[in-house]
Design a protein around this motif. Sequence first.
Motif, PDB file in Angstrom:
ATOM      1  N   THR A  81      -5.744   9.739  -1.083  1.00 56.93           N
ATOM      2  CA  THR A  81      -6.722   8.660  -0.970  1.00 56.93           C
ATOM      3  C   THR A  81      -7.203   8.267   0.305  1.00 56.93           C
ATOM      4  O   THR A  81      -7.729   6.993   0.649  1.00 56.93           O
ATOM      5  N   TYR A  86       1.668   9.367   2.982  1.00 58.18           N
ATOM      6  CA  TYR A  86       1.781   9.268   1.467  1.00 58.18           C
ATOM      7  C   TYR A  86      -0.028   9.136   1.015  1.00 58.18           C
ATOM      8  O   TYR A  86      -0.250   9.603  -0.191  1.00 58.18           O
ATOM      9  N   GLN A  87      -0.788   8.394   1.684  1.00 60.20           N
ATOM     10  CA  GLN A  87      -2.273   8.530   1.507  1.00 60.20           C
ATOM     11  C   GLN A  87      -2.806   9.858   1.576  1.00 60.20           C
ATOM     12  O   GLN A  87      -3.497  10.309   0.762  1.00 60.20           O
ATOM     13  N   GLU A  93       0.727  -1.244  -0.077  1.00 59.05           N
ATOM     14  CA  GLU A  93       0.213  -0.115   0.045  1.00 59.05           C
ATOM     15  C   GLU A  93       0.726   1.177  -0.029  1.00 59.05           C
ATOM     16  O   GLU A  93       0.422   2.308  -0.580  1.00 59.05           O
ATOM     17  N   TRP A 138       1.125   7.177  -6.257  1.00 61.83           N
ATOM     18  CA  TRP A 138       0.162   8.059  -6.680  1.00 61.83           C
ATOM     19  C   TRP A 138       0.404   9.435  -6.297  1.00 61.83           C
ATOM     20  O   TRP A 138      -0.131  10.333  -6.739  1.00 61.83           O
ATOM     21  N   LYS A 177       2.137   1.919  -3.713  1.00 65.05           N
ATOM     22  CA  LYS A 177       1.314   2.154  -4.307  1.00 65.05           C
ATOM     23  C   LYS A 177       0.833   3.892  -4.233  1.00 65.05           C
ATOM     24  O   LYS A 177       0.931   4.780  -4.911  1.00 65.05           O
ATOM     25  N   ASN A 178       0.688   4.162  -2.906  1.00 69.23           N
ATOM     26  CA  ASN A 178       0.379   5.541  -2.316  1.00 69.23           C
ATOM     27  C   ASN A 178       1.591   6.524  -2.828  1.00 69.23           C
ATOM     28  O   ASN A 178       1.272   7.640  -3.009  1.00 69.23           O
ATOM     29  N   ALA A 233      -1.588  11.537  -1.588  1.00 69.14           N
ATOM     30  CA  ALA A 233      -2.135  11.086  -2.872  1.00 69.14           C
ATOM     31  C   ALA A 233      -3.593  11.515  -2.928  1.00 69.14           C
ATOM     32  O   ALA A 233      -3.908  11.659  -3.903  1.00 69.14           O
ATOM     33  N   PRO A 268      -8.454   5.864  -6.051  1.00 66.97           N
ATOM     34  CA  PRO A 268      -7.063   6.152  -6.362  1.00 66.97           C
ATOM     35  C   PRO A 268      -7.179   6.048  -7.780  1.00 66.97           C
ATOM     36  O   PRO A 268      -7.952   5.514  -8.547  1.00 66.97           O
TER      37      PRO A 268
END
Lengths: 231, 238
Positions: B99, B93-94, A85, A92, A88-89, B97, B227
């Motif tokens: 997400t 990071y989320q 995860e 992104w 991926k993030n 990003a 995403p």
Amino acid sequence: MKPVKLPYTLMVVSLILGFLLTVQIRVSREMVNAPPLERSFELTARLKNLTAEIDGLMQEKTSLTQKINLLEKGGKVAEEALLAEIDKNRFWAGATEAHGPGVKIILNNPPGFGTKSELFNVRDEDLFNLLNELKAAGAEGIAVNGQRVTALTEIRMAGSKIVINTKVVYPPYEILAVGNPDQLKTSLENGIVATFREWQMEVTVTKENNVILPAYDQAIEFNYVKPQEAK
Amino acid sequence: MKKIPEHLNKNKFGLMFVFFILGIMLATQFRLTRQMPTTFTSERTALLARQVAAAEKKHKELVQEVEGLRSKVSKLTEEQDHLKAYQDTLTKYQILAGTLAVEGRGIEVILDDAKKPLTTDENPNLYVIHDADVLLVLNELRAAGAEALGINGERVTAMTEIRCIGPTILMNKTKRIAAPFVIQAIGNPDALRSSLMMPGGVYDQLKDFITINIKTSENIKIKALTPPDFAYLKEGEK
């Protein structure tokens, strides 16, 4: 009184007798020392206790081993899932290097010097409007002069210089965008690039088979934002 | 034959007595020593003692083994902490990003078309919100250290475009938003506000043309974005 004279034989016999007496006493004392019956009761009780404790320890060993298995497996699964995860993030978010087909735009101030031409030098808003066009045309990743564009990337005038990701960049500006090359080029040529050309800026848009975007290089640190509490 | 001395002869009975005792003692002694190791009690005790010794050895080994396992469990449990560190990295990071749905303190900038009545020689197009106005505000908020951005609850990410179409904004390709547009920024409210309010800054540039209001908010909520599904962008440099 005349002292009694004893023969040597008697002396020898007495000696043996003395020796035998000593042995006898020692033997009978040892017999007393030999474990009496109570001793075996005690040993039996001790053995019983030990057996019970051993059983308990065996059970604990089994449950601990199971727990370790679960922890190792669970930890590994959780770790792998988390790392996947994160990868991926990061991608992104623009925090990894990335590449793909797209366009390369070179944008420069109008040629010549003087107050009049400086009025039409490339400004922050020209760049972020250009980026907005690229995004609307389906760009999937953008970099300006080696600075990756993320959700938090500012493009801002500081005096007469442009700052991106807190770093000063200088003209000519090189904008790399990954996406459908035809779509990106067409939407720019018919729109904002035409305006730039009217302002005498030097601008070229070329389609590229592969452009390489650097990773976002700023420290990511959040003090105010936090995940929404799940309800 | 040599004659028995007189004094010995005299003690004949004493001597006989001594030999008698000696004989009895020897006999007892032999019997005793032969009997001893075969005593039933002592043999059982010896067996029990051996069993106890074996059990004690096993017990000791198990105690050590269990102690080792216990410390392994606590070590593994501690390792959950490094999973926690991974979780924190992921959250970071989320958030970047976009997400992950987020919330926090910050400011809201409310943009609307100018409410003032226009005179006939004024170009009405100047008094409606343009893409560039929204981009200007977003850019300034980013420069002022905003940590997450949104418009009317929709997340602004790296590739979010802003398209003003009539009275609505189209963003994230599919999200259509109606005026008034609330640009949300989570971050230090004072820093964000003062950056917008700088003399000659964003507020001054916009206030003559459109309605712009800034307010501090204690709890701004911004949605997550699905995403992205990139068709062209690949990770890595080749």
